[in-house]
Design a protein around this motif. Structure first.
Motif, short mmCIF file in Angstrom:
data_model
loop_
_atom_site.label_atom_id
_atom_site.label_comp_id
_atom_site.label_asym_id
_atom_site.label_seq_id
_atom_site.Cartn_x
_atom_site.Cartn_y
_atom_site.Cartn_z
N VAL A 150 0.83 -1.21 0.00
CA VAL A 150 0.00 0.00 0.00
C VAL A 150 0.86 1.25 0.00
CG1 VAL A 150 -1.69 1.32 1.33
CG2 VAL A 150 -1.95 -1.17 1.09
N GLU A 151 1.98 1.20 0.71
CA GLU A 151 2.84 2.39 0.81
C GLU A 151 3.63 2.65 -0.46
OE1 GLU A 151 6.61 4.05 3.50
OE2 GLU A 151 5.53 2.24 4.11
N HIS A 152 4.09 1.61 -1.12
CA HIS A 152 5.02 1.77 -2.24
C HIS A 152 4.38 1.68 -3.62
CE1 HIS A 152 7.83 0.88 1.07
NE2 HIS A 152 8.66 1.64 0.39
N TYR A 153 3.13 1.26 -3.69
CA TYR A 153 2.47 1.14 -4.99
C TYR A 153 1.22 2.03 -4.98
CZ TYR A 153 5.84 -2.47 -5.97
OH TYR A 153 7.01 -3.14 -6.18
N GLN A 154 0.36 1.88 -5.95
CA GLN A 154 -0.79 2.78 -6.09
C GLN A 154 -2.08 1.97 -6.11
OE1 GLN A 154 0.36 4.76 -9.76
NE2 GLN A 154 1.26 6.47 -8.62
N PRO A 155 -2.51 1.50 -4.95
CA PRO A 155 -3.69 0.64 -4.92
C PRO A 155 -5.02 1.38 -4.98
CG PRO A 155 -2.86 0.89 -2.70
CD PRO A 155 -1.90 1.63 -3.61
#
Length: 203
Positions: A150-155
């Protein structure tokens, strides 16, 4: 060379993709199609009485209706909507990071269904609406793995708060039954088949 570009195909309709999804653009491009992208805001609400597969089809057709008044006679519009279903719940795009983590916590260690509905609307009024289903199985995930994704990608722009083509797809998806591309956001095998029937593409 784009398949809708050669002079021999000049009579075929011009394809218009009504989607902001980079995955759908990628898939149509890799399919060899030339298309124009048009965007506008469309509400994604749906009647609660609809069955799961009907939701994706309803939303795709609903989007197409918003573009219909401006569609030229020689154009063919492509709209799509992807939903993730866990049991009887429809998981659309999460509102924020907290909801994304909650969705992934629910999906981890479980099997769920991904439905993509597609509407092909021709400028002459012909319309085809269909959907495709893929079952996806996630292994159990740790809270740290969910937080990292959740922090490093774009969900937040993805149904169910995940993209199968992302990091989480590589580390979490243990089994797929159906089309992988359907999980990405477009069942390209069905799209191609229906476009051929409409005389919009060919080889």
């Amino acid at each position: 060379m784009p398949l809708s570009a050669p002079d021999s195909l000049a009579a075929r309709p011009r394809l218009v993709l009504a989607s902001n999804s980079p995955r759908r653009r990628q898939l149509l491009t890799e399919l060899g199609l030339a298309y124009e992208v048009r965007l506008r805001e469309v509400e994604e609400d749906f009647p609660a009485s609809l069955h799961r597969h009907e939701v994706a089809e309803y939303l795709a057709a609903h989007k197409a209706a918003a573009y219909a008044p401006d569609l030229a006679p020689d154009e063919l519009l492509i709209t799509a909507d992807t939903i993730v279903c866990l049991d009887d719940d429809v998981l659309n795009k999460p509102a924020d990071a907290a909801e994304a983590r909650q969705m992934l916590q629910r999906l981890q260690g479980r099997a769920h269904d991904v439905y993509t509905g597609v509407c092909l609307l021709h400028g002459d009024g012909r319309q085809v609406v269909f959907s495709d289903r893929t079952q996806v199985v996630f292994r159990a995930l740790s809270p740290a793995e969910i937080a990292y994704y959740v922090e490093h990608y774009q969900p937040l722009d993805k149904a169910g708060a995940y993209g199968a083509q992302d990091w989480i797809g590589m580390v979490a998806v243990t089994r797929l039954e159906g089309s992988y591309f359907n999980v990405m956001g477009l069942p390209v095998h069905r799209v191609w088949e229906e476009l051929v029937k409409l005389g919009a593409v060919g080889v």
